[in-house]
Design an enzyme around this catalytic site. Structure first.
Site, PDB file in Angstrom:
ATOM      1  N   ILE A 135       0.871  -1.169   0.000  1.00  0.00           N
ATOM      2  CA  ILE A 135       0.000   0.000   0.000  1.00  0.00           C
ATOM      3  C   ILE A 135       0.911   1.224   0.000  1.00  0.00           C
ATOM      4  O   ILE A 135       1.905   1.259   0.730  1.00  0.00           O
ATOM      5  CB  ILE A 135      -0.923   0.026   1.237  1.00  0.00           C
ATOM      6  CG1 ILE A 135      -1.860  -1.182   1.239  1.00  0.00           C
ATOM      7  CG2 ILE A 135      -1.756   1.302   1.255  1.00  0.00           C
ATOM      8  CD1 ILE A 135      -2.763  -1.239   2.457  1.00  0.00           C
ATOM      9  N   ASP A 136       0.585   2.218  -0.812  1.00  0.00           N
ATOM     10  CA  ASP A 136       1.397   3.435  -0.868  1.00  0.00           C
ATOM     11  C   ASP A 136       1.560   4.058   0.516  1.00  0.00           C
ATOM     12  O   ASP A 136       0.698   3.906   1.387  1.00  0.00           O
ATOM     13  CB  ASP A 136       0.746   4.474  -1.789  1.00  0.00           C
ATOM     14  CG  ASP A 136       0.782   4.064  -3.244  1.00  0.00           C
ATOM     15  OD1 ASP A 136       1.576   3.162  -3.588  1.00  0.00           O
ATOM     16  OD2 ASP A 136       0.024   4.644  -4.038  1.00  0.00           O
ATOM     17  N   GLN A 137       2.625   4.802   0.676  1.00  0.00           N
ATOM     18  CA  GLN A 137       2.926   5.427   1.963  1.00  0.00           C
ATOM     19  C   GLN A 137       1.747   6.244   2.499  1.00  0.00           C
ATOM     20  O   GLN A 137       1.399   6.149   3.674  1.00  0.00           O
ATOM     21  CB  GLN A 137       4.153   6.338   1.837  1.00  0.00           C
ATOM     22  CG  GLN A 137       4.499   7.070   3.128  1.00  0.00           C
ATOM     23  CD  GLN A 137       5.721   7.968   2.999  1.00  0.00           C
ATOM     24  OE1 GLN A 137       6.311   8.086   1.914  1.00  0.00           O
ATOM     25  NE2 GLN A 137       6.113   8.606   4.083  1.00  0.00           N
ATOM     26  N   THR A 139      -1.418   6.070   1.652  1.00  0.00           N
ATOM     27  CA  THR A 139      -2.696   5.357   1.630  1.00  0.00           C
ATOM     28  C   THR A 139      -2.814   4.581   2.933  1.00  0.00           C
ATOM     29  O   THR A 139      -1.835   4.035   3.421  1.00  0.00           O
ATOM     30  CB  THR A 139      -2.747   4.378   0.440  1.00  0.00           C
ATOM     31  OG1 THR A 139      -2.616   5.104  -0.781  1.00  0.00           O
ATOM     32  CG2 THR A 139      -4.059   3.607   0.419  1.00  0.00           C
ATOM     33  N   ARG A 235      -4.384   6.033  -8.386  1.00  0.00           N
ATOM     34  CA  ARG A 235      -4.030   7.446  -8.470  1.00  0.00           C
ATOM     35  C   ARG A 235      -3.786   7.876  -9.919  1.00  0.00           C
ATOM     36  O   ARG A 235      -4.219   8.947 -10.345  1.00  0.00           O
ATOM     37  CB  ARG A 235      -2.799   7.706  -7.609  1.00  0.00           C
ATOM     38  CG  ARG A 235      -3.019   7.357  -6.134  1.00  0.00           C
ATOM     39  CD  ARG A 235      -1.713   7.174  -5.397  1.00  0.00           C
ATOM     40  NE  ARG A 235      -0.963   8.417  -5.329  1.00  0.00           N
ATOM     41  CZ  ARG A 235       0.311   8.489  -4.946  1.00  0.00           C
ATOM     42  NH1 ARG A 235       0.961   7.375  -4.615  1.00  0.00           N
ATOM     43  NH2 ARG A 235       0.919   9.649  -4.906  1.00  0.00           N
TER      44      ARG A 235
END
Length: 310
Positions: A135-137, A139, A235
């Site tokens: 998971i993105d930083q 998110t 995104r």
């Protein structure tokens, strides 16, 4: 040191079958895991090491022991994280926005991995940190971590087959006209910045499904499902159709500091088949406080509009 992966008593259904056949077809083990078991003499029949070509008899006791592994390259640190579920095979956590999942160049400490390894060490658990997905930083949301090699292989196959149930909630700029849709666009690196992804003809195939859950005067709240797993996919795709996420510093086109101080994306649902029991596991996470606050601000901004709800 070895961990017990499985222990079973051979019944009439399994009697007469070769051990390797039971491991592959009944227990769904990969060849790589089976090789690791045999190399470490971890296949025990009635208490004694045996070959996987041996045929089983009813009443036999089969035990599978796999070498315990640790993340020796990850520095244990007391980094707080929220545990949702844990057993001998998997750990499900809810990652907060701002926390990086795994150490990378320039971020060797302060990550979720550092915190999990520290927690395991404090509780005497010997396991290697193996995130099944990322998971993105910035998110937040649900993430599953495998605690042994078999669990990681088993769950990774589900991820590759797109049978892991993952749903996200996002709040984007602008009002989406359609109630639902499918965004299809190959994703690759930008020529201008290697960190940034864009939709481009020579990129990797990617598609994202969305469904509107609420409309505001200046934004839309949506649920999303990934049909592929490209870096920054949600995104990139939302920016591509002209509806970037609120608070997305990399892909946004406006300063959203007055609205929210993180990107408005949350991994809200996670479902998978358990690698040991075969049980279907399902976890859900409520929308985080920052995104609820953003939704409230957007609702206040369109007071008096009676046609903004779906």
């Amino acid at each position: 040191m070895k961990d017990e992966l499985y222990s079973l008593t051979v019944d009439a259904e399994l009697a007469g079958r070769q051990i390797k056949d039971v491991l592959q077809k009944h227990l769904k083990m990969s060849r790589k895991v089976i090789r690791k078991l045999t190399q470490g003499q971890g296949v025990l029949l009635n208490g004694e090491p045996t070959w996987t070509s041996w045929r089983l008899a009813e009443g036999d006791q089969l035990r599978l022991l796999i070498p315990a592994e640790e993340s020796v390259d990850i520095l244990p640190e007391p980094i707080p994280f929220q545990q949702v579920y844990e057993d001998e095979d998997v750990l499900v956590v809810e990652k907060r926005a701002g926390l990086i999942v795994h150490p990378t160049s320039g971020h060797w400490t302060g990550t979720l991995a550092n915190g999990v390894v520290y927690d395991w060490q404090q509780r005497g658990i010997v396991a290697r940190f193996r995130p099944v997905h990322r998971i993105d930083q910035w998110t937040s949301g649900l993430l599953v971590i495998a605690k042994n090699h078999h669990a990681h292989q088993f769950l990774s196959r589900q991820l590759m087959a797109r049978t892991i149930d993952r749903a996200y909630e996002a709040i984007v700029h602008g009002v989406l006209a359609q109630d639902d849709g499918l965004i299809v666009g190959p994703i690759g690196r930008s020529d201008d910045d290697f960190r940034v992804r864009v939709v481009r003809d020579d990129g990797q195939e990617a598609s994202t499904e969305y469904r509107v859950t609420e409309r505001f005067a200046f934004g839309t709240q949506i649920e999303l499902k990934l049909h592929s797993g490209r870096t920054h996919q949600i995104r990139v795709h939302m920016k591509h159709i002209g509806h970037p996420l609120f608070g997305d510093a990399m892909y946004g086109t406006t300063d959203d500091a007055d609205w929210i101080e993180r990107q408005a994306l949350h991994a809200k649902r996670l479902g998978f088949v358990h690698p040991r029991t075969g049980e279907k596991m399902l976890f859900e996470s409520p929308l985080p406080e920052e995104m609820n606050a953003l939704a409230q601000k957007l609702r206040r901004s369109d007071e008096g509009r009676s046609d903004t709800r779906v």
